[in-house]
Design a protein around this motif. Sequence first.
Motif, PDB file in Angstrom:
ATOM      1  N   PRO A 195     -22.563 -76.600  50.200  1.00 64.57           N
ATOM      2  CA  PRO A 195     -22.444 -77.913  50.841  1.00 64.57           C
ATOM      3  C   PRO A 195     -23.625 -78.809  50.452  1.00 64.57           C
ATOM      4  CG  PRO A 195     -22.132 -76.142  52.432  1.00 64.57           C
ATOM      5  CD  PRO A 195     -22.654 -75.508  51.182  1.00 64.57           C
ATOM      6  N   VAL A 196     -23.355 -80.101  50.242  1.00 66.21           N
ATOM      7  CA  VAL A 196     -24.404 -81.076  49.930  1.00 66.21           C
ATOM      8  C   VAL A 196     -24.772 -81.797  51.215  1.00 66.21           C
ATOM      9  CG1 VAL A 196     -24.962 -83.158  48.632  1.00 66.21           C
ATOM     10  CG2 VAL A 196     -23.633 -81.339  47.550  1.00 66.21           C
ATOM     11  N   ARG A 197     -26.052 -81.719  51.578  1.00 65.62           N
ATOM     12  CA  ARG A 197     -26.496 -82.244  52.868  1.00 65.62           C
ATOM     13  C   ARG A 197     -26.702 -83.763  52.844  1.00 65.62           C
ATOM     14  NH1 ARG A 197     -31.578 -78.379  53.043  1.00 65.62           N
ATOM     15  NH2 ARG A 197     -31.531 -79.164  50.887  1.00 65.62           N
ATOM     16  N   SER A 198     -27.177 -84.299  51.714  1.00 68.95           N
ATOM     17  CA  SER A 198     -27.477 -85.733  51.622  1.00 68.95           C
ATOM     18  C   SER A 198     -27.521 -86.127  50.160  1.00 68.95           C
ATOM     19  CB  SER A 198     -28.822 -86.054  52.298  1.00 68.95           C
ATOM     20  OG  SER A 198     -29.874 -85.374  51.636  1.00 68.95           O
ATOM     21  N   LEU A 199     -27.584 -87.423  49.899  1.00 69.47           N
ATOM     22  CA  LEU A 199     -27.703 -87.899  48.531  1.00 69.47           C
ATOM     23  C   LEU A 199     -28.982 -87.361  47.914  1.00 69.47           C
ATOM     24  CD1 LEU A 199     -26.681 -89.826  46.259  1.00 69.47           C
ATOM     25  CD2 LEU A 199     -28.125 -91.587  47.279  1.00 69.47           C
ATOM     26  N   GLY A 200     -28.860 -86.749  46.718  1.00 72.60           N
ATOM     27  CA  GLY A 200     -30.032 -86.165  46.074  1.00 72.60           C
ATOM     28  C   GLY A 200     -30.440 -84.872  46.750  1.00 72.60           C
ATOM     29  N   ASP A 201     -29.468 -84.024  47.035  1.00 72.53           N
ATOM     30  CA  ASP A 201     -29.738 -82.773  47.755  1.00 72.53           C
ATOM     31  C   ASP A 201     -30.250 -81.721  46.784  1.00 72.53           C
ATOM     32  OD1 ASP A 201     -29.898 -80.778  49.576  1.00 72.53           O
ATOM     33  OD2 ASP A 201     -27.746 -80.550  49.893  1.00 72.53           O
ATOM     34  N   VAL A 202     -31.510 -81.847  46.420  1.00 76.40           N
ATOM     35  CA  VAL A 202     -32.133 -80.933  45.469  1.00 76.40           C
ATOM     36  C   VAL A 202     -32.967 -79.915  46.227  1.00 76.40           C
ATOM     37  CG1 VAL A 202     -32.196 -82.680  43.665  1.00 76.40           C
ATOM     38  CG2 VAL A 202     -34.142 -82.452  45.196  1.00 76.40           C
ATOM     39  N   PRO A 203     -33.357 -78.822  45.565  1.00 74.87           N
ATOM     40  CA  PRO A 203     -34.232 -77.838  46.236  1.00 74.87           C
ATOM     41  C   PRO A 203     -35.501 -78.497  46.760  1.00 74.87           C
ATOM     42  CG  PRO A 203     -33.380 -76.957  44.177  1.00 74.87           C
ATOM     43  CD  PRO A 203     -32.967 -78.388  44.222  1.00 74.87           C
ATOM     44  N   ASP A 204     -36.051 -77.937  47.831  1.00 76.74           N
ATOM     45  CA  ASP A 204     -37.196 -78.555  48.500  1.00 76.74           C
ATOM     46  C   ASP A 204     -38.378 -78.760  47.565  1.00 76.74           C
ATOM     47  OD1 ASP A 204     -35.739 -78.667  50.811  1.00 76.74           O
ATOM     48  OD2 ASP A 204     -36.576 -76.820  51.656  1.00 76.74           O
ATOM     49  N   THR A 205     -38.656 -77.778  46.711  1.00 79.52           N
ATOM     50  CA  THR A 205     -39.799 -77.928  45.797  1.00 79.52           C
ATOM     51  C   THR A 205     -39.585 -79.067  44.827  1.00 79.52           C
ATOM     52  OG1 THR A 205     -38.807 -76.238  44.365  1.00 79.52           O
ATOM     53  CG2 THR A 205     -40.477 -75.506  45.965  1.00 79.52           C
ATOM     54  N   THR A 206     -38.359 -79.208  44.343  1.00 80.66           N
ATOM     55  CA  THR A 206     -38.039 -80.308  43.430  1.00 80.66           C
ATOM     56  C   THR A 206     -38.093 -81.645  44.166  1.00 80.66           C
ATOM     57  OG1 THR A 206     -36.585 -78.831  42.191  1.00 80.66           O
ATOM     58  CG2 THR A 206     -36.328 -81.177  41.792  1.00 80.66           C
ATOM     59  N   ALA A 207     -37.586 -81.660  45.398  1.00 78.27           N
ATOM     60  CA  ALA A 207     -37.603 -82.892  46.195  1.00 78.27           C
ATOM     61  C   ALA A 207     -39.030 -83.365  46.437  1.00 78.27           C
ATOM     62  CB  ALA A 207     -36.893 -82.669  47.520  1.00 78.27           C
ATOM     63  N   GLN A 208     -39.943 -82.434  46.659  1.00 77.63           N
ATOM     64  CA  GLN A 208     -41.332 -82.817  46.871  1.00 77.63           C
ATOM     65  C   GLN A 208     -41.939 -83.408  45.611  1.00 77.63           C
ATOM     66  OE1 GLN A 208     -43.275 -79.311  48.362  1.00 77.63           O
ATOM     67  NE2 GLN A 208     -42.149 -79.316  50.307  1.00 77.63           N
ATOM     68  N   ALA A 209     -41.620 -82.809  44.459  1.00 76.82           N
ATOM     69  CA  ALA A 209     -42.182 -83.291  43.192  1.00 76.82           C
ATOM     70  C   ALA A 209     -41.644 -84.671  42.837  1.00 76.82           C
ATOM     71  CB  ALA A 209     -41.877 -82.297  42.073  1.00 76.82           C
ATOM     72  N   GLY A 210     -40.390 -84.935  43.182  1.00 74.74           N
ATOM     73  CA  GLY A 210     -39.777 -86.230  42.848  1.00 74.74           C
ATOM     74  C   GLY A 210     -39.508 -87.070  44.071  1.00 74.74           C
ATOM     75  N   ALA A 211     -40.366 -86.971  45.090  1.00 73.12           N
ATOM     76  CA  ALA A 211     -40.108 -87.627  46.376  1.00 73.12           C
ATOM     77  C   ALA A 211     -39.980 -89.133  46.240  1.00 73.12           C
ATOM     78  CB  ALA A 211     -41.223 -87.274  47.367  1.00 73.12           C
ATOM     79  N   THR A 212     -40.843 -89.761  45.443  1.00 67.78           N
ATOM     80  CA  THR A 212     -40.815 -91.225  45.304  1.00 67.78           C
ATOM     81  C   THR A 212     -39.521 -91.677  44.656  1.00 67.78           C
ATOM     82  OG1 THR A 212     -43.227 -91.322  45.151  1.00 67.78           O
ATOM     83  CG2 THR A 212     -41.986 -93.221  44.331  1.00 67.78           C
ATOM     84  N   ILE A 213     -39.138 -91.013  43.559  1.00 68.22           N
ATOM     85  CA  ILE A 213     -37.910 -91.386  42.851  1.00 68.22           C
ATOM     86  C   ILE A 213     -36.692 -91.180  43.744  1.00 68.22           C
ATOM     87  CG2 ILE A 213     -36.406 -90.800  40.907  1.00 68.22           C
ATOM     88  CD1 ILE A 213     -38.911 -90.114  39.318  1.00 68.22           C
ATOM     89  N   LEU A 214     -36.645 -90.062  44.452  1.00 70.22           N
ATOM     90  CA  LEU A 214     -35.516 -89.804  45.341  1.00 70.22           C
ATOM     91  C   LEU A 214     -35.408 -90.864  46.431  1.00 70.22           C
ATOM     92  CD1 LEU A 214     -35.516 -85.932  45.825  1.00 70.22           C
ATOM     93  CD2 LEU A 214     -33.646 -87.318  44.933  1.00 70.22           C
ATOM     94  N   ALA A 215     -36.541 -91.232  47.018  1.00 68.41           N
ATOM     95  CA  ALA A 215     -36.524 -92.242  48.074  1.00 68.41           C
ATOM     96  C   ALA A 215     -36.025 -93.581  47.540  1.00 68.41           C
ATOM     97  CB  ALA A 215     -37.923 -92.402  48.670  1.00 68.41           C
ATOM     98  N   ARG A 224     -28.046 -76.606  39.145  1.00 69.37           N
ATOM     99  CA  ARG A 224     -29.472 -76.728  39.439  1.00 69.37           C
ATOM    100  C   ARG A 224     -30.210 -77.421  38.305  1.00 69.37           C
ATOM    101  NH1 ARG A 224     -31.061 -74.257  43.904  1.00 69.37           N
ATOM    102  NH2 ARG A 224     -29.717 -72.683  44.850  1.00 69.37           N
ATOM    103  N   GLN A 225     -29.818 -77.146  37.049  1.00 69.41           N
ATOM    104  CA  GLN A 225     -30.457 -77.824  35.918  1.00 69.41           C
ATOM    105  C   GLN A 225     -30.203 -79.326  35.981  1.00 69.41           C
ATOM    106  OE1 GLN A 225     -28.754 -75.690  32.653  1.00 69.41           O
ATOM    107  NE2 GLN A 225     -30.483 -74.278  32.480  1.00 69.41           N
ATOM    108  N   ALA A 226     -28.977 -79.704  36.279  1.00 63.94           N
ATOM    109  CA  ALA A 226     -28.649 -81.128  36.353  1.00 63.94           C
ATOM    110  C   ALA A 226     -29.434 -81.802  37.456  1.00 63.94           C
ATOM    111  CB  ALA A 226     -27.143 -81.307  36.589  1.00 63.94           C
ATOM    112  N   LEU A 227     -29.519 -81.159  38.606  1.00 62.82           N
ATOM    113  CA  LEU A 227     -30.244 -81.741  39.725  1.00 62.82           C
ATOM    114  C   LEU A 227     -31.729 -81.889  39.417  1.00 62.82           C
ATOM    115  CD1 LEU A 227     -28.457 -79.795  42.556  1.00 62.82           C
ATOM    116  CD2 LEU A 227     -28.406 -82.250  42.226  1.00 62.82           C
ATOM    117  N   LEU A 228     -32.288 -80.899  38.726  1.00 65.14           N
ATOM    118  CA  LEU A 228     -33.702 -80.964  38.375  1.00 65.14           C
ATOM    119  C   LEU A 228     -33.979 -82.144  37.464  1.00 65.14           C
ATOM    120  CD1 LEU A 228     -36.504 -79.698  38.478  1.00 65.14           C
ATOM    121  CD2 LEU A 228     -35.857 -78.256  36.556  1.00 65.14           C
TER     122      LEU A 228
END
Length: 431
Positions: free
Chosen positions: A118-138, A5-9
Amino acid sequence: MKRARQALLLIAVGANLSLALPPARAQGGKAGAHPAAVKAPPRAMTPTRVVIRQVRRPPAPIIRDGEAEARLIEVYRLIGQANSREAISKAESLVRDHPNFQLAQLVYGDLLSGRTRPVRSLGDVPDTTAQAGATILAELRQESALRLRALRERPAPGTVPSQFLSLSPRTRHAIAVDTSRARLYLFENTPTGLKLLADYYISVGKLGIEKSAEGDLRTPLGVYFITSNLDPRSLTDFYGAGALPINYPNQLDIKRGKTGGGIWLHGAPSNQFARAPLSTEGCVALANPDLQRIIKTVEIGTTPVVIAQSLQWVSHPAKADTHAFEDALKGWTAARSSGDVARILSWYAPDFTSFGKTLAQFTPVLQAEVKQLAGRAVDIKDVSYLRWIDSSDTMVVTLGEVVRGARTGRTKRQYWARQGNQWKIFFEGVI
């Protein structure tokens, strides 16, 4: 789980993972002690030699063009084979060698996470983290898709972009950019034709392509030439390893009223291995090792750069479709040797320009040239022509013009437009 989780964050916010070296250990002292802290022997005792062993870091890896991407694709291949252990090992090695390669960091984080769930997709981070980094992930997901698409949809062996109809042996290299695939292709001009040397992921304008105005954040489309090589020491870190300006706006762009300038092939900042697919002010940006290869390879003034929305690859350029143009070029050459000004002018379009001169203003210059020839013929050598087709049909011609009997001559560039069944020159100038 905590490590994953630390690495993904860290990845989601675009930060770099780092590997900490263990503290140096001095012989005879405590771990991490400074050499001066080792107790000296009493004077009455036989002196002993204290040896400090220096911990040598491994030599920095030699970074070659295309190497980091090839290693990333190998990680993808191992993931596809469900060989997660080797994939993690190779991904860890890749991010160690290229800690600023954000896409590789993202893949490495997914592999670590995959150990626990299981990893659902590339950049499968927690939802809160995905929202904060949405632009970078996209952006990273788009970069990954474009790299994979370009490597799946390889040009067939022996094919070349359709724009390269004929290149003089003096044109030693050529570049073509396919913006739909975020890919730049580097060619060598050999006696048997163009040979693909390498291809690289690239980034283009924030608002896409088809530049038409100053500051529109778009990358131009057309046939261009590298005009200079800017010293990296004169540039900020933003441009990375250097910059190769191209001649935007070219004469077709000027005819169409396009404005702006300063379009370069350049590198990436030191904190990024590569830029997002749509992230420049209109330039074409590459990873620094890739740009360095191009800088070492191409020639200033002669290397053409075709930038297209989508390249059409052909085994043999359509010669049958160019016979009319080749006949027109021969007709113009014969007129130049004839000394007949009216005959020469018949090959020029009414809207012709030459560095600001209209056809009427150019005519006295042409008359002076004909008078200076004094009846001597003109030979045309080292001819290259590239075709650009959009709403019109244009030939960009570079040729050497030598008076028969002379050893040297002038290099000219012409722009020809097809008007019905005829080809006419709408620009000519010495370069």
